[in-house]
Write a protein that holds these residues in place. Structure first.
Motif, PDB file in Angstrom:
ATOM      1  N   GLU A  71       0.818  -1.213   0.000  1.00 55.90           N
ATOM      2  CA  GLU A  71       0.000   0.000   0.000  1.00 55.90           C
ATOM      3  C   GLU A  71       0.854   1.266   0.000  1.00 55.90           C
ATOM      4  N   GLY A  72       2.022   1.226   0.630  1.00 59.46           N
ATOM      5  CA  GLY A  72       2.867   2.425   0.690  1.00 59.46           C
ATOM      6  C   GLY A  72       3.578   2.724  -0.614  1.00 59.46           C
ATOM      7  N   LYS A 121       5.703  -5.294   1.942  1.00 60.25           N
ATOM      8  CA  LYS A 121       6.227  -5.249   3.309  1.00 60.25           C
ATOM      9  C   LYS A 121       5.362  -6.123   4.212  1.00 60.25           C
ATOM     10  N   ASN A 122       6.003  -6.748   5.210  1.00 60.80           N
ATOM     11  CA  ASN A 122       5.245  -7.551   6.165  1.00 60.80           C
ATOM     12  C   ASN A 122       4.642  -6.653   7.238  1.00 60.80           C
ATOM     13  N   THR A 123       3.992  -7.252   8.219  1.00 63.95           N
ATOM     14  CA  THR A 123       3.302  -6.463   9.247  1.00 63.95           C
ATOM     15  C   THR A 123       4.269  -5.720  10.164  1.00 63.95           C
ATOM     16  N   ASP A 149      -2.398  -3.704  -9.642  1.00 61.08           N
ATOM     17  CA  ASP A 149      -1.863  -2.341  -9.623  1.00 61.08           C
ATOM     18  C   ASP A 149      -2.182  -1.663  -8.285  1.00 61.08           C
ATOM     19  N   GLN A 150      -2.597  -0.390  -8.335  1.00 62.62           N
ATOM     20  CA  GLN A 150      -2.812   0.367  -7.094  1.00 62.62           C
ATOM     21  C   GLN A 150      -4.192   0.125  -6.478  1.00 62.62           C
TER      22      GLN A 150
END
Length: 345
Positions: free
Chosen positions: A274-275, A281-283, A309-310
């Motif tokens: 999401e970033g 990335k993991n939690t 995609d986004q």
């Protein structure tokens, strides 16, 4: 007092009653009471955490969830138990009394017992008792109907908690059972049990040991990815969404879902991009590199996931996608797949 001495005293008391009634009858009664008390101590049982002794079984009413029989059965397995098998009329009576005492009289419950097209059997293969006083019956109809469309046993509020055959996809609460544990278990048996526990990891309630991990298949709750992440945190200390980066663990999860008939569920797992699109990335906010064969095939020919995609930034094991890694819209309502550290033995 030793058993031999008790036998001797009881023999004296019995012989003496032929000539003298009152004092020796009292003595005989006291000796028999001592026997009963000693047997009670020797046979005293206790139940695992969360279970209560009902009749001769340890029982847990998982009334917090209303799910299919398969999901309910897996919850029992995650507690080291099985769906409750009602084998005697007394067991049924005691379970009904317990339901009423707990204020659960408006609930519907799964119990052990399925129809295979020929006969009704418990999980261990034993036959389910049929007829009175087990199964629901009126003057115009009686159950079970021996229909494969209604092949799972239940006890429900509308049946007065008599057994009834229903479709296995109904949403009920499971009643789980566990064998009682003897408090005075011989030392050698305790040591064997200890060794067995050491060989297997010991997981928190609702978590299942799989490939050395403690995993919770949360079938009784669905939410967005963010809420699923928070749900895992609320289960137990250091619990989080699972990210199966070991390919053998992914295989074991797939096999487990089919073994427990949970393959119809889609689970959130612990990764998001999401970033930054394409940077997973993991939690714990650590960058992870996910390669084949974790990703499934895309709907677009000759391409692989992720393909959203986004618009799709959270990772899931989807049922239609055969539980490969797939990027999904983070607001979708899926089930959390949680991991927790093993308990200390």
């Amino acid at each position: 007092m030793g058993r031999q001495l008790l036998h001797l005293l009881l023999s004296i008391a019995v012989m003496a009653t032929d000539s003298l009634s009152s004092p020796y009858e009292k003595m005989k009664k006291e000796i028999l009471e001592m026997y009963a008390k000693e047997d009670l101590v020797q046979n005293e049982m206790h139940c695992p955490d969360m279970f209560t002794l009902v009749s001769d079984k340890c029982i847990y009413f998982a009334s917090f969830m209303q799910e299919s029989r398969a999901a309910g059965k897996q919850v029992c397995h995650s507690l080291g138990g099985e769906l409750a098998a009602i084998k005697t009329a007394t067991q049924l009576q005691n379970i009904i009394e317990e339901i009423e005492q707990r204020g659960l009289a408006q609930a519907d419950f799964w119990i052990d017992g399925t129809f295979n097209g020929t006969s009704w059997n418990f999980t261990n293969g034993e036959p389910v008792p049929l007829g009175t006083p087990f199964w629901y019956a009126t003057e115009s109809e009686f159950t079970p109907n021996n229909d494969t469309a209604t092949s799972c046993a239940s006890i429900t509020t509308d049946s007065g908690f008599l057994m009834k055959d229903v479709p296995c996809e109904e949403k009920y609460s499971p009643i789980c059972e566990h064998d009682p544990i003897a408090l005075n278990q011989p030392k050698e048996d305790q040591e064997k049990e200890k060794d067995l526990k050491a060989a297997k990891i010991n997981c928190p309630p609702f978590f299942t040991a799989l490939n050395g991990y403690c995993i919770a298949f949360v079938t009784f709750f669905s939410s967005s990815w963010a809420t699923a992440k928070q749900t895992c945190h609320s289960f137990t200390t250091n619990s989080s969404l699972l990210l199966p980066t070991d390919i053998e663990l992914l295989r074991s999860i797939y096999l487990y879902l089919h073994k427990e008939a949970l393959y119809g569920y889609t689970f959130w797992i612990g990764a998001t991009d999401e970033g930054h699109e394409g940077v997973w990335k993991n939690t714990e906010n650590q960058i992870i590199d996910i390669k084949a064969p974790f990703w499934g095939n895309s709907e677009t020919e000759f391409t692989m996931e992720p393909d959203g995609d986004q618009t799709e930034n959270c990772l899931a094991l989807t049922s239609p996608g055969q539980h490969y890694f797939r990027d999904q819209d983070c607001s979708e309502l899926y089930n959390p797949l949680c991991v927790a550290p093993p308990l200390m033995n």
